[in-house]
Scaffold this active site. Structure first.
Site, short mmCIF file in Angstrom:
data_model
loop_
_atom_site.label_atom_id
_atom_site.label_comp_id
_atom_site.label_asym_id
_atom_site.label_seq_id
_atom_site.Cartn_x
_atom_site.Cartn_y
_atom_site.Cartn_z
N CYS A 18 -1.04 -0.17 -10.00
CA CYS A 18 -0.93 -0.95 -11.23
C CYS A 18 0.20 -0.40 -12.10
CB CYS A 18 -2.24 -0.86 -12.01
SG CYS A 18 -2.14 -1.57 -13.65
N GLY B 211 3.89 -0.70 7.04
CA GLY B 211 5.29 -0.73 6.63
C GLY B 211 6.19 -1.17 7.77
N GLY B 212 6.61 -2.43 7.73
CA GLY B 212 7.61 -2.90 8.67
C GLY B 212 7.12 -3.10 10.09
C1 FMN Z 1 3.80 -10.91 -0.92
C2 FMN Z 1 3.12 -9.56 -0.85
C3 FMN Z 1 1.93 -9.36 -1.56
C4 FMN Z 1 1.28 -8.12 -1.52
N1 FMN Z 1 0.10 -7.95 -2.20
C5 FMN Z 1 -0.56 -6.76 -2.11
C6 FMN Z 1 -1.84 -6.59 -2.73
O1 FMN Z 1 -2.41 -7.51 -3.34
N2 FMN Z 1 -2.44 -5.36 -2.64
C7 FMN Z 1 -1.86 -4.32 -1.94
O2 FMN Z 1 -2.45 -3.23 -1.87
N3 FMN Z 1 -0.68 -4.48 -1.31
C8 FMN Z 1 -0.03 -5.66 -1.38
N4 FMN Z 1 1.18 -5.82 -0.71
C9 FMN Z 1 1.72 -4.71 0.09
C10 FMN Z 1 1.41 -4.87 1.58
O3 FMN Z 1 0.02 -4.89 1.82
C11 FMN Z 1 2.06 -3.74 2.41
O4 FMN Z 1 1.56 -2.49 1.98
C12 FMN Z 1 3.58 -3.72 2.28
O5 FMN Z 1 4.10 -5.03 2.23
C13 FMN Z 1 4.27 -2.95 3.40
O6 FMN Z 1 3.99 -3.51 4.68
P1 FMN Z 1 5.01 -4.56 5.42
O7 FMN Z 1 6.36 -3.91 5.44
O8 FMN Z 1 4.44 -4.76 6.78
O9 FMN Z 1 4.99 -5.80 4.59
C14 FMN Z 1 1.84 -7.06 -0.75
C15 FMN Z 1 3.03 -7.28 -0.04
C16 FMN Z 1 3.67 -8.50 -0.06
C17 FMN Z 1 4.93 -8.70 0.74
#
Ligand code: FMN
Length: 303
Positions: free
Chosen positions: A129, A243-244
């Site tokens: 937050c 992450g990715g």
């Molecule tokens: C559009 C969007 C919304 C997200 N909303 C949240 C959320 O509500 N709570 C949370 O803990 N992480 C949230 N995340 C973070 C993802 O859960 C994740 O930790 C982050 O995107 C890294 O993983 P990735 O590279 O596979 O996307 C959000 C990410 C994206 C892209």
């Protein structure tokens, strides 16, 4: 290949989970695959009251990634429990609820509301937050706050495993993880997005209405791997890697550096069936590597 994994009080049929905020409430993805195929799904961050989120635009594409500033738009815990949870196949696939609040007491209230819900397998705590009074830095960056929030959730969570999701926007991820462990966390997940921004030279304006947002996608995989590796080496808690991740190889990289499971996030925006496909692809890659289970492979990185 035995795909099952058990850690920190969670038992999953395979190590593939979806990342919060990238898979809606799960139901939206039923046209793209069988939810029962996944090890689990983590739903959009849920707060006590419904939230509108930030003004648009809230998404910007970047090289090898994307920025988002959704602002935790969600329907609130009561509507989630009433309208969404009963429609999810929670008996077959772990449903993990991501909690969002800006004070330890609010986190405790959320955990108390969900502790008695049979369909909830675990709680994941998002400690990112933005703290407006301290210039927008996430309050989850301070180890003392992470510990307080974790204690508040753990006290009210009953027998639900508590996952604390760590932000990479810190100088010492292990200190953050240790604070969660001291607060009673059962599992860590890492990483959340990296703070970033994008600007338009012609309009002389930021590309996100919120100016800053969270970077995700392939661009952040090296940061995620580094964080998971550091956490898994330093602390006794199981870690979920995020992450990715878009391919079986990405997932096994995280397991190799010590992760017990992985979450698929931004890759779902490119192909909504990514997480479903990953289950089969990991199985195939493990066959190619002659792995019988993840036990011997996890954390076996030779340095
Ligand atoms: C559009 C969007 C919304 C997200 N909303 C949240 C959320 O509500 N709570 C949370 O803990 N992480 C949230 N995340 C973070 C993802 O859960 C994740 O930790 C982050 O995107 C890294 O993983 P990735 O590279 O596979 O996307 C959000 C990410 C994206 C892209």
């Amino acid at each position: 290949m035995d795909m099952r994994v058990s850690f920190g009080g969670l038992s999953l049929k395979n190590p593939v989970l979806t990342a919060s905020g990238t898979f809606g409430y799960g139901l939206e993805f039923m046209p793209y695959g069988d939810l029962k195929k996944l090890g689990g799904l983590v739903v959009k961050g849920i707060s006590l009251k419904p939230r509108q989120g930030n003004p648009m635009p809230r998404i910007a594409e970047t090289p090898a990634g994307m920025l988002n500033a959704i602002g935790l738009q969600n329907i609130g815990v009561e509507i989630f429990v009433r309208d969404k949870l009963p429609r999810l196949p929670w008996r077959e696939t772990a449903v993990i609820v991501n909690l969002y609040a800006c004070a330890a007491e609010e986190f405790g209230e959320l955990a108390a509301r969900l502790a008695g819900e049979e369909g909830v397998a675990a709680l994941e705590v998002n400690v990112s937050c933005p703290n407006v009074s301290e210039g927008g830095a996430a309050f989850g960056a301070a180890p003392s706050q992470i510990r307080r929030v974790t204690e508040a959730v753990k006290r009210s969570a009953g027998d639900k495993p508590v996952i604390v999701k760590l932000s990479p926007n810190v100088t010492d991820i292990v200190a953050a993880g240790r604070a969660a462990a001291d607060g009673g966390a059962d599992i860590l997940s890492a990483i959340n997005t990296l703070t970033g921004m994008a600007v338009d030279v012609r309009k002389r304006a930021p590309r996100l209405a919120n100016v800053v947002g969270g970077l995700s996608g392939p661009a952040i995989k090296p940061v995620g791997l580094r964080c998971v590796w550091q956490l898994a080496r330093a602390l006794p808690l199981p870690v979920i890697g995020i992450g990715g991740i878009a391919s079986a190889e990405d997932a096994l990289e995280y397991i190799l550096v010590g992760a017990h499971a992985v979450q698929v996030g931004t890759a779902t925006f490119l192909r909504p069936d990514t997480a479903f496909r990953l289950v089969d692809e990991i199985d195939a890659l493990c066959g190619e590597l002659s792995l019988q289970s993840f036990e011997g492979y996890r954390g076996s990185l030779s340095i």
